[in-house]
Design an enzyme around this catalytic site. Structure first.
Site, PDB file in Angstrom:
ATOM      1  N   ASP A 266      25.636 -45.767  -5.943  1.00  0.00           N
ATOM      2  CA  ASP A 266      24.998 -45.894  -7.244  1.00  0.00           C
ATOM      3  C   ASP A 266      26.124 -46.061  -8.259  1.00  0.00           C
ATOM      4  OD1 ASP A 266      23.301 -46.112  -9.325  1.00  0.00           O
ATOM      5  OD2 ASP A 266      22.136 -44.324  -8.883  1.00  0.00           O
TER       6      ASP A 266
HETATM    7  C1  BGC Z   1      20.757 -46.376 -11.413  1.00  0.00           C
HETATM    8  C2  BGC Z   1      20.459 -47.350 -10.292  1.00  0.00           C
HETATM    9  C3  BGC Z   1      20.744 -48.759 -10.746  1.00  0.00           C
HETATM   10  C4  BGC Z   1      22.194 -48.843 -11.204  1.00  0.00           C
HETATM   11  C5  BGC Z   1      22.607 -50.207 -11.692  1.00  0.00           C
HETATM   12  C6  BGC Z   1      22.151 -46.583 -11.976  1.00  0.00           C
HETATM   13  O1  BGC Z   1      22.331 -45.813 -13.120  1.00  0.00           O
HETATM   14  O2  BGC Z   1      20.623 -45.055 -10.945  1.00  0.00           O
HETATM   15  O3  BGC Z   1      19.133 -47.220  -9.868  1.00  0.00           O
HETATM   16  O4  BGC Z   1      20.488 -49.659  -9.722  1.00  0.00           O
HETATM   17  O5  BGC Z   1      22.388 -47.930 -12.280  1.00  0.00           O
HETATM   18  O6  BGC Z   1      21.994 -50.512 -12.876  1.00  0.00           O
END
Ligand code: BGC
Length: 746
Positions: A266
């Site tokens: 993530d």
């Molecule tokens: C979120 C993810 C997301 C990623 C990219 C993160 O803060 O938890 O679900 O895919 O950002 O935007």
């Protein structure tokens, strides 16, 4: 002239002779070769630096390819309800493209509420086409974290509280996306069940709950859906961040489930190099580098899996075999996506995609209550319709965090009603309350100005006065994806509806008993007025076609068939996580800023807890009404005794006893009468959605095997089905069992 023709002839001869020579295409570019052979060949040509470079980001949403060899970059995009607009290379600000708006599909709770895997396949296929058209290799979705508490700010992005339902719905989504040569990235693995303290919560959960409740949807996505990527989550488990977690990534995902894809972090989920190297992380994204303390532009070479990794490789602290495994997984991803010459070209904002979004919305809206057949609204005897509430006009596709979209269009509920009603009746609108006037997320704006100078009293009085003049009042409220109202990085603060909606609803009901409440949210909300309001719809976040879907249901163009994928509790303390758990965690006193959170309720999540404690929910898991009625016959089984290597099939007749066509979801729950371990009163183990014409009867067959009878035995680390008597309950909701039948496992 003659000279030219001769030389042309010679050139053609040379060219033809060359074309007839055996191909000089290197193995890694030759798609007649098996993929693993191509990866071997590519790896053998790559330097250590090139291998390391493909294991971490090079921009906000992309990672490097191998320029020298013509191996393309990996471009990712959120996910999971539409394709996110482009941001700048190294900034979160909008790139300012004008060709990056998309179709916003309904949020995943709505998809789960269809209880229809065919809808999931259609969803995955359509969003995969949009991702492909926008040249993405990885779609950052779907999300399958279990709804453990209705306060979790991101429940709307997930598929509900039940491991079986979410498993059945995630597999076709993944397959649909990947049929476009776009990888799905199933997230957030694992135990990311709240947004509050999301980077610092260390989940303490027993092994049985881990395997029975929190992992099944991920496992199904890997072993049945063959997802090509998985995203690690922000939280910790066993004191290790999930993105670099030995047990979750190496032992379970890559070991037990034999996942052959790439683990994507993530954004900012990786915190140090050693664990990132050894514990199964393959692609690092979004790290705030310079030692994690602050963000620096173009600091990708400082990522934990960049220069620090190269240093460790050079000094011998890190081994090349582990790097080769990571690079192999990333190359496999590239070969499956950007280097797949046979992948389709995709499409964007097509009529088909809008139709799919509308159909999923129509099938996922849940009719919670309909006393006195207030719905569907009959235009033949309705002259004046009053629509009240901010959520009737507010664009909901912007907001909520990373799932926020730049939708090509979004039909508001009010617009949807006006489109459908036309000149057949008068449609009047009153604001009723002001909630969130901000129509901006990350630089994408809805263009709406929702500010209002009137006081709360004036707004309410105006709506109440108008209610007295109307034949029917439709109130649109709920949450709205602003902070604490269904949003990433912040949980809800209570189960209550915000902005004084409860008192407004009560006053509207007193002014006009023909009141329909349409609740827009990703989780259950408290409804203190539930007994007084005759008709209630749960409409989730429905995306581009929201207003059309809602109008289709309100006016009976479509008969509702959605069922709740989550229990709606009457009170927060009725939920296991809140009755017993330590939500939102207990901060350690050692200055580490880590919060430990014991999941004391164990496997008793959602309806499992309500059943155990005999608590009546506000609305039960699996509940959802129709404009027609269904009669269930008596369940039968094709045998009385089954063995661990055979199936058993239950049959039940379902008849549409009403006047219009409709669909019912036949649900099968299993109980284990006597077991050496504590077991839930019943667990969902099968379901089927059937469409019936008026008067029509269909026989529904649901087949299970020993998997449906098993529990996870923590001592032997195995699934075990203990011999004995079980009961199959078949019904229309978890609290509406129509017929039960005993059978024996030998
Ligand atoms: C979120 C993810 C997301 C990623 C990219 C993160 O803060 O938890 O679900 O895919 O950002 O935007």
């Amino acid at each position: 002239m003659k000279f030219y023709s001769l030389s042309l002839l010679a050139a053609i001869c040379i060219w033809t002779a060359r074309a007839q020579q055996p191909s000089a295409v290197p193995v890694y570019l030759d798609d007649s070769q098996p993929i693993e052979k191509r990866i071997d060949d590519a790896l053998s040509r790559m330097t250590t630096e090139e291998k390391v470079a493909i294991c971490h980001a090079q921009s906000k949403f992309s990672s490097a390819g191998v320029k020298r060899l013509g191996i393309p970059e990996v471009w990712t995009s959120d996910g999971p309800h539409g394709i996110r607009p482009e941001v700048q290379w190294d900034k979160w600000s909008q790139a300012g493209w004008t060709n990056d708006s998309c179709v916003a599909f309904p949020a995943l709770t709505c998809l789960a509420a269809t209880w229809n895997p065919a809808m999931s396949l259609a969803y995955g296929h359509a969003i995969g086409e949009e991702a492909r058209y926008r040249n993405k290799s990885v779609l950052l979705g779907p999300g399958v974290n279990i709804c453990r508490t209705p306060l979790n700010g991101r429940n709307f992005e997930y598929m509900g509280e039940d491991p079986y339902l979410s498993s059945k719905m995630v597999v076709p989504y993944v397959q649909g996306v990947q049929s476009n040569g776009v990888a799905s990235c199933v997230k957030h693995y694992a135990l990311n069940n709240q947004e509050i303290n999301r980077h610092y919560t260390n989940v303490i959960v027993d092994e049985r709950a881990l395997y029975e409740i929190y992992l099944p949807a991920f496992k199904a996505a890997v072993t049945e859906g063959n997802t090509w990527t998985i995203m690690g989550s922000y939280n910790l488990y066993r004191n290790q961040h999930a993105c670099t977690n030995q047990y979750l990534l190496n032992d379970i995902l890559k070991g037990e489930w034999q996942f052959d894809g790439a683990v994507v972090s993530d954004w900012g989920g990786v915190h140090e190099t050693d664990q990132a190297i050894t514990n199964g992380m393959d692609m690092e994204f979004g790290s705030w580098t310079d030692g994690l303390h602050h963000s620096k532009n173009h600091a990708y070479e400082n990522y934990f899996l960049a220069n620090p990794y190269l240093k460790k490789l050079a000094s011998g602290e890190a081994d090349i075999a582990t790097l080769n495994d990571k690079a192999r997984r990333v190359l496999r991803l590239i070969f499956r996506t950007a280097m797949n010459r046979n992948r389709p070209y995709g499409s964007l904002c097509s009529d088909e995609h809008y139709a799919t979004a509308r159909q999923i919305g129509n099938e996922g809206i849940v009719l919670l209550k309909n006393n006195g057949h207030l719905l569907p609204i009959q235009l033949t005897d309705t002259r004046k319709i009053l629509v009240v509430g901010e959520n009737a006009i507010k664009m909901m596709t912007v907001g909520g965090g990373s799932s926020s979209l730049k939708a090509q269009h979004e039909i508001s509920p009010l617009q949807g009603i006006q489109d459908l009603v036309g000149s057949q009746a008068e449609v009047v609108y009153a604001r009723g309350y002001v909630g969130d006037t901000n129509g901006d997320y990350n630089g994408v704006t809805t263009g709406q100005n929702l500010s209002d100078k009137r006081t709360a009293r004036q707004l309410a009085d105006e709506a109440i006065a108008a209610a007295r003049q109307a034949d029917i009042v439709i109130f649109f409220g709920g949450l709205n994806k602003s902070k604490h109202q269904d949003c990433e990085d912040a949980d809800r603060l209570s189960l209550q509806l915000p902005y004084g909606q409860d008192s407004l609803i009560t006053a509207l009901q007193e002014a006009n008993s023909h009141l329909v409440v349409v609740n827009i949210s990703g989780s259950g909300v408290a409804m203190p007025w539930v007994k007084k309001v005759p008709a209630i719809l749960q409409a989730w976040y429905l995306g581009s076609e929201a207003g059309h879907s809602i109008a289709d249901i309100l006016f009976g163009k479509c008969n509702p068939s959605g069922k709740l994928p989550v229990t709606f509790p009457a009170r927060l303390e009725d939920v296991g996580a809140h009755a017993l758990g330590e939500y939102p965690g207990v901060e350690r006193t050692d200055g580490s800023q880590i919060f430990d959170e014991k999941y004391n309720e164990g496997i008793y999540v959602g309806y499992r807890w309500f059943d155990k404690q005999h608590i009546a929910p506000l609305f039960a898991f699996g509940h959802g009404l129709s404009y027609t009625t269904f009669r269930f016959g008596k369940a039968t089984a094709n045998k009385k005794i089954m063995t661990t290597d055979s199936d058993i099939t239950f049959s039940i007749d379902v008849t549409n006893t009403g006047k219009c066509a409709g669909a019912e979801v036949v649900q099968l729950y299993i109980s284990d009468k006597k077991c050496s371990v504590d077991r839930p009163e019943k667990e969902l183990k099968g379901f089927q959605k059937i469409h019936l014409a008026p008067g029509e009867t269909k026989t529904v067959q649901l087949t299970i095997n020993k998997d449906a009878l098993s529990f996870f035995d923590t001592q032997s680390h195995q699934w075990i089905a203990e011999p004995g008597t079980f009961t199959a309950h078949i019904g229309a909701a978890s609290n509406d069992i129509k017929s039960s039948i005993d059978f024996i496992l030998e």
